[in-house]
Scaffold this motif. Structure first.
Motif, short mmCIF file in Angstrom:
data_model
loop_
_atom_site.label_atom_id
_atom_site.label_comp_id
_atom_site.label_asym_id
_atom_site.label_seq_id
_atom_site.Cartn_x
_atom_site.Cartn_y
_atom_site.Cartn_z
N ALA A 73 49.91 30.80 42.65
CA ALA A 73 50.74 31.40 42.20
C ALA A 73 50.33 32.35 41.05
CB ALA A 73 51.72 30.16 42.04
N ARG A 74 49.19 32.94 41.18
CA ARG A 74 48.79 33.61 39.85
C ARG A 74 49.44 35.01 39.16
NH1 ARG A 74 43.83 35.63 43.34
NH2 ARG A 74 43.64 33.70 44.44
N THR A 75 50.10 35.58 39.81
CA THR A 75 50.59 36.57 39.66
C THR A 75 51.54 35.98 39.14
OG1 THR A 75 50.64 37.86 41.58
CG2 THR A 75 52.23 37.91 40.26
N GLN A 76 52.81 34.59 39.23
CA GLN A 76 54.30 34.16 38.07
C GLN A 76 53.80 33.48 36.85
OE1 GLN A 76 56.97 34.68 38.74
NE2 GLN A 76 57.89 33.29 36.85
N LEU A 77 52.61 32.47 37.54
CA LEU A 77 51.80 32.25 36.18
C LEU A 77 50.55 32.23 35.65
CD1 LEU A 77 52.09 28.19 37.98
CD2 LEU A 77 53.60 29.39 37.28
N GLY A 78 50.03 33.36 35.85
CA GLY A 78 49.05 34.22 35.45
C GLY A 78 47.94 33.15 34.88
N HIS A 79 48.05 32.73 35.98
CA HIS A 79 46.32 31.32 36.17
C HIS A 79 45.82 31.77 37.42
CE1 HIS A 79 45.15 27.09 35.42
NE2 HIS A 79 45.16 27.10 35.94
N LEU A 80 45.30 31.70 37.48
CA LEU A 80 44.36 31.80 39.32
C LEU A 80 44.35 30.49 39.79
CD1 LEU A 80 40.96 33.71 38.70
CD2 LEU A 80 43.35 34.37 39.72
N PRO A 81 44.40 29.88 40.62
CA PRO A 81 44.42 28.33 41.66
C PRO A 81 43.53 28.04 41.89
CG PRO A 81 44.53 30.51 43.00
CD PRO A 81 44.87 31.45 41.68
N ASN A 82 42.97 26.34 41.99
CA ASN A 82 42.10 25.95 42.15
C ASN A 82 42.07 26.63 43.48
OD1 ASN A 82 44.01 24.63 43.03
ND2 ASN A 82 43.02 23.38 43.81
N SER A 83 40.62 26.77 43.98
CA SER A 83 39.80 27.34 45.36
C SER A 83 39.86 26.60 45.86
CB SER A 83 37.87 26.79 44.57
OG SER A 83 37.13 26.76 45.41
N GLN A 135 56.11 30.63 43.13
CA GLN A 135 55.23 32.12 43.08
C GLN A 135 56.27 32.72 42.99
OE1 GLN A 135 54.12 31.08 46.84
NE2 GLN A 135 52.16 30.52 46.25
N GLY A 136 57.52 32.69 41.94
CA GLY A 136 58.33 34.23 41.85
C GLY A 136 58.71 34.57 42.70
N PHE A 137 59.61 33.83 43.96
CA PHE A 137 59.50 35.36 44.91
C PHE A 137 60.98 34.74 45.85
CE2 PHE A 137 57.04 33.25 47.54
CZ PHE A 137 56.56 33.02 49.02
N ASP A 138 61.29 36.11 46.72
CA ASP A 138 62.20 35.62 47.28
C ASP A 138 62.26 35.81 49.27
OD1 ASP A 138 64.56 35.65 49.13
OD2 ASP A 138 66.25 37.02 48.50
N PRO A 139 61.42 34.24 49.44
CA PRO A 139 60.70 34.70 50.56
C PRO A 139 61.84 35.63 52.44
CG PRO A 139 61.89 32.72 51.18
CD PRO A 139 62.02 33.05 49.75
N SER A 140 62.87 36.07 51.99
CA SER A 140 64.01 36.54 52.70
C SER A 140 63.59 38.38 52.15
CB SER A 140 65.58 36.54 52.59
OG SER A 140 66.15 36.48 51.56
#
Length: 293
Positions: A73-83, A135-140
């Motif tokens: 969820a890097r875009t929404q949180l401004g935080h890279l995920p774990n690998s 992640q801040g998105f509408d999947p549709s």
């Protein structure tokens, strides 16, 4: 490192389709610490980030397999995920019990598709995990259709969070997380547009359980995983349909470490569900969703 399963699917008693592994060997977490702390408080102080060894041993002792994943969820949180590479390597070390799913941030556009291909073809992940609210998105929305079509082409299921959210609960504004993105009706659009994509709706979808039931009954490519809630608290309509119209669509899942398999199973044993349906929920339906049967 490429994952190759050594799970004896004929021997395991169940497949837990929803297990979190949200840190890596460098100690980097999937989301900022305040979100982890809020979810731990929501789920009453469970050990939020157990080691991969502890996860594997728990399921080994229970004679179960477990699908593990994280969320990008890097875009929404401004935080890279774990690998994801680290997660796959860990699953490979315990490939007798663990099955890795990958994750990409759909808001990264073409880069998300490229990364999804890499995770499936190079790392060998068996599915992809998404959390529309986090992640801040509408999947549709049409802009995400190329990603869903690519996953269908790759032949891996997509697991989407649905319903209310423990992450961000109690934080100001819910940590900025919008629950409406996790309405399962948004996934009905995806299921209709991409009928070859296996979709798993995670959790009893409170407050939209009737919608989730209808989608899973109507769309052959849609399943419901039963994670995040103790079965004794399942919505009545979900339990009522479990023995008939949803008998082939429900998947055993816990949300471990937020809910222990032992507690889930103890509650499940008390539900008024036909005996012949229980093995389907515990394993048979998961084999189909994973493309193994």
């Amino acid at each position: 490192m490429r994952y190759q399963s050594a799970v004896d699917f004929a021997a395991v008693e169940a497949i837990d389709m929803h297990v979190h592994y949200e840190t890596d060997t460098c100690g980097h977490h999937s989301m900022p610490q305040e979100y982890l702390d809020a979810s731990a408080a929501y789920f009453k102080g469970v050990e939020r980030i157990p080691s991969i060894e502890a996860i594997a041993e728990s399921y080994r002792e229970l004679n179960m397999a477990a699908v593990i994943f994280t969320i990008d969820a890097r875009t929404q949180l401004g935080h890279l995920p774990n690998s994801i590479d680290d997660l796959v390597a860990a699953a490979q070390e315990h490939n007798d019990v663990l099955i890795p799913f990958g994750s990409v941030d759909p808001r990264m556009g073409e880069d998300a598709i490229v990364e999804a291909i890499r995770q499936v073809e190079e790392l060998g992940v068996w599915g992809m995990k998404f959390h529309p609210s986090l992640q801040g998105f509408d999947p549709s929305e049409p802009q995400y259709l190329p990603l869903w079509r690519k996953l269908a082409e790759l032949g891996v299921p997509a697991l989407f969070h649905t319903g209310q959210n423990g992450i961000g609960a109690g934080m100001a504004g819910g940590g900025g997380i919008k629950l409406r993105y996790s309405n399962p009706l948004l996934l009905d659009d995806v299921a209709a547009e991409v009928p070859d994509l296996t979709i798993i709706m995670a959790h009893p979808s409170v407050p939209w359980q009737d919608e989730a039931n209808s989608i899973a009954i109507h769309k052959p490519n849609v399943y419901i995983d039963l994670s995040g809630w103790r079965p004794k608290y399942f919505p009545e309509s979900l339990v009522r349909f479990a023995s008939n119209m949803l008998a082939d669509k429900l998947l055993f899942a816990t949300d471990y470490p937020l809910l222990a398999p032992e507690r889930w199973l103890a509650d499940f044993a008390e539900l008024p569900i036909k005996d012949e349906v229980r093995p389907k929920i515990l394993k048979g339906n998961a084999l189909k969703a994973l493309g193994l049967k």
